[in-house]
Design a protein around this motif. Sequence first.
Motif, mmCIF file in Angstrom:
data_model
loop_
_atom_site.group_PDB
_atom_site.id
_atom_site.type_symbol
_atom_site.label_atom_id
_atom_site.label_comp_id
_atom_site.label_asym_id
_atom_site.label_seq_id
_atom_site.Cartn_x
_atom_site.Cartn_y
_atom_site.Cartn_z
ATOM 1 N N MET A 90 53.740 24.940 14.350
ATOM 2 C CA MET A 90 53.633 23.707 13.577
ATOM 3 C C MET A 90 53.149 23.954 12.150
ATOM 4 S SD MET A 90 54.800 21.315 15.433
ATOM 5 C CE MET A 90 54.323 19.900 14.462
ATOM 6 N N GLN A 91 52.784 25.212 11.845
ATOM 7 C CA GLN A 91 52.320 25.532 10.501
ATOM 8 C C GLN A 91 53.485 25.722 9.531
ATOM 9 O OE1 GLN A 91 49.053 25.303 10.247
ATOM 10 N NE2 GLN A 91 48.857 25.128 12.474
ATOM 11 N N ARG A 92 54.659 26.005 10.068
ATOM 12 C CA ARG A 92 55.833 26.276 9.230
ATOM 13 C C ARG A 92 56.589 24.968 8.991
ATOM 14 N NH1 ARG A 92 56.248 30.252 13.359
ATOM 15 N NH2 ARG A 92 58.103 29.173 14.161
ATOM 16 N N LYS A 93 56.135 24.178 8.073
ATOM 17 C CA LYS A 93 56.631 22.828 7.883
ATOM 18 C C LYS A 93 58.103 22.793 7.472
ATOM 19 C CE LYS A 93 52.643 20.907 8.723
ATOM 20 N NZ LYS A 93 52.427 20.075 9.934
ATOM 21 N N LYS A 94 58.482 23.598 6.468
ATOM 22 C CA LYS A 94 59.860 23.557 5.980
ATOM 23 C C LYS A 94 60.837 24.053 7.038
ATOM 24 C CE LYS A 94 58.700 24.025 1.083
ATOM 25 N NZ LYS A 94 58.906 24.829 -0.170
ATOM 26 N N PRO B 11 65.820 18.859 15.001
ATOM 27 C CA PRO B 11 66.259 19.267 13.656
ATOM 28 C C PRO B 11 67.774 19.460 13.589
ATOM 29 C CG PRO B 11 64.352 20.534 14.347
ATOM 30 C CD PRO B 11 64.808 19.768 15.544
ATOM 31 N N PRO B 12 68.397 19.090 12.477
ATOM 32 C CA PRO B 12 69.867 19.169 12.380
ATOM 33 C C PRO B 12 70.423 20.581 12.518
ATOM 34 C CG PRO B 12 68.870 18.632 10.251
ATOM 35 C CD PRO B 12 67.795 18.507 11.272
ATOM 36 N N MET B 13 69.776 21.563 11.909
ATOM 37 C CA MET B 13 70.280 22.930 12.007
ATOM 38 C C MET B 13 70.073 23.485 13.411
ATOM 39 S SD MET B 13 71.742 23.563 9.245
ATOM 40 C CE MET B 13 72.075 25.285 9.611
ATOM 41 N N PHE B 14 69.044 23.036 14.090
ATOM 42 C CA PHE B 14 68.851 23.451 15.482
ATOM 43 C C PHE B 14 70.006 22.950 16.348
ATOM 44 C CE2 PHE B 14 67.446 22.439 19.767
ATOM 45 C CZ PHE B 14 66.916 23.648 20.191
ATOM 46 N N LEU B 15 70.404 21.693 16.150
ATOM 47 C CA LEU B 15 71.522 21.131 16.910
ATOM 48 C C LEU B 15 72.811 21.889 16.623
ATOM 49 C CD1 LEU B 15 70.800 17.308 16.409
ATOM 50 C CD2 LEU B 15 70.460 18.631 18.511
ATOM 51 N N GLY C 212 63.456 24.023 13.538
ATOM 52 C CA GLY C 212 62.614 23.925 14.720
ATOM 53 C C GLY C 212 61.905 25.224 15.019
ATOM 54 N N PHE C 213 61.770 25.559 16.290
ATOM 55 C CA PHE C 213 61.110 26.799 16.716
ATOM 56 C C PHE C 213 61.756 27.271 18.005
ATOM 57 C CE2 PHE C 213 58.770 23.016 17.906
ATOM 58 C CZ PHE C 213 58.633 23.130 19.265
ATOM 59 N N LYS C 214 61.478 28.510 18.371
ATOM 60 C CA LYS C 214 62.119 29.111 19.533
ATOM 61 C C LYS C 214 61.345 28.784 20.811
ATOM 62 C CE LYS C 214 64.017 32.963 16.870
ATOM 63 N NZ LYS C 214 64.077 34.426 16.729
ATOM 64 N N HIS C 215 62.056 28.863 21.929
ATOM 65 C CA HIS C 215 61.434 28.529 23.209
ATOM 66 C C HIS C 215 60.351 29.533 23.588
ATOM 67 C CE1 HIS C 215 64.467 31.497 24.403
ATOM 68 N NE2 HIS C 215 63.745 31.698 25.488
ATOM 69 N N ILE C 216 60.498 30.783 23.116
ATOM 70 C CA ILE C 216 59.470 31.791 23.397
ATOM 71 C C ILE C 216 58.155 31.398 22.740
ATOM 72 C CG2 ILE C 216 58.799 34.196 23.039
ATOM 73 C CD1 ILE C 216 60.900 33.836 25.177
ATOM 74 N N GLU C 217 58.224 30.874 21.540
ATOM 75 C CA GLU C 217 57.014 30.427 20.848
ATOM 76 C C GLU C 217 56.350 29.281 21.601
ATOM 77 O OE1 GLU C 217 57.543 30.933 16.166
ATOM 78 O OE2 GLU C 217 59.230 29.818 17.057
ATOM 79 N N PHE C 218 57.161 28.378 22.121
ATOM 80 C CA PHE C 218 56.617 27.249 22.875
ATOM 81 C C PHE C 218 55.922 27.722 24.145
ATOM 82 C CE2 PHE C 218 57.396 24.094 26.301
ATOM 83 C CZ PHE C 218 56.529 23.105 25.863
ATOM 84 N N LEU C 219 56.571 28.615 24.906
ATOM 85 C CA LEU C 219 55.973 29.099 26.155
ATOM 86 C C LEU C 219 54.694 29.887 25.893
ATOM 87 C CD1 LEU C 219 59.182 30.213 28.118
ATOM 88 C CD2 LEU C 219 57.828 28.141 28.425
#
Length: 341
Positions: free
Chosen positions: A305-309, A243-247, A315-322
């Motif tokens: 993945m539920q937060r589409k906008k 995502p652009p804002m993530f970058l 994107g999402f945080k690494h804590i959420e991924f782990l």
Amino acid sequence: METEKPKKMVQHTRLIHRFIDLENEHLEMGRPDKVDIDEILLEKFRTKSEPDILIVAGDTTYGCHAVVLRHFSLLCENVYPTGLITALPKNLTKDGFLLAYDYMLLDQIRCKRRQLLELLDAARYYFIPGLVSNICDLFADREFHTEMDALNMYFAATRKKKLGIARMMMTCVRRYFLPMVSTKEFRNMALGCVVKLLSSDKLAVQHELEVFYAALYWIFSDYHTRKASLNIVFRTVRFVLLPPMFLLNMSQRLHEMLPRVADELMPFLEYAMLYQQRSEKGGVEEEELRLRSRCLITDPECPYMQRKKQLKLYGFKHIEFLTYITKLRCMEDFLARITLN
């Protein structure tokens, strides 16, 4: 009384020579029940009767024929004399050797999947180029392996320290990637295997951020050993899909990271932001975009993945991924509920 004198003997051979040239005459003789010698030899080879080389493996002795070994094996061509008795090398198994010898004798052999590595060991030791090529073609055939087959073969190849085969298997993991990330085997994976895994176009992910976080997770599992490989691992991530804002946020927070990580990460972030700007202005060719896709899936139980906008921009945080991947305990349940996009 007069006796009759014997008649003079005639040398009949001289008379025959007048009609037939015995020196140049060739007569054809044969038997109706005669068997071709090539059939006899082939039957002896296949039944291993009257062997002239003995291979000893533990308490078992295998009889072989020197002419067969010399014909197919470059090692035996100049090394194995007739009458040799030798031990099977310790790194070879009985099954692997017998399969290799059957390959020399039969038109087709039946080999179990778990025996492929043993057969490869035998083919390499005895220098049988055709067999080695056939086995490598099987390993490279993605349609030949399911995801589970690929994982099992990866672990078997890793135990035997055959990292080349292990790397090939990583391209077949696909849907097993996300549940695999949280395992000890992923954290201990060799660099070459990680690069092959994260570079695969067939990698089944929901978002490219998952690949980025998986790369960081592997790096920081043993940072002091793996910090020299930062650039190689970051090259597997397709930053242009983030995502652009993530970058932008990531580039503004480089000072919070370890200096070496920040230095290696900055060029990738800058290139991805420049690429996205070009893409918005139509400066990127369609063919270039197509080559950057992954195999996208959807898990209805994945929270971020539920937060589409928000996902599209930030994107999402690494804590959420782990947190998410640690809950993927049952592979069967995960595979049953995901769908391909």
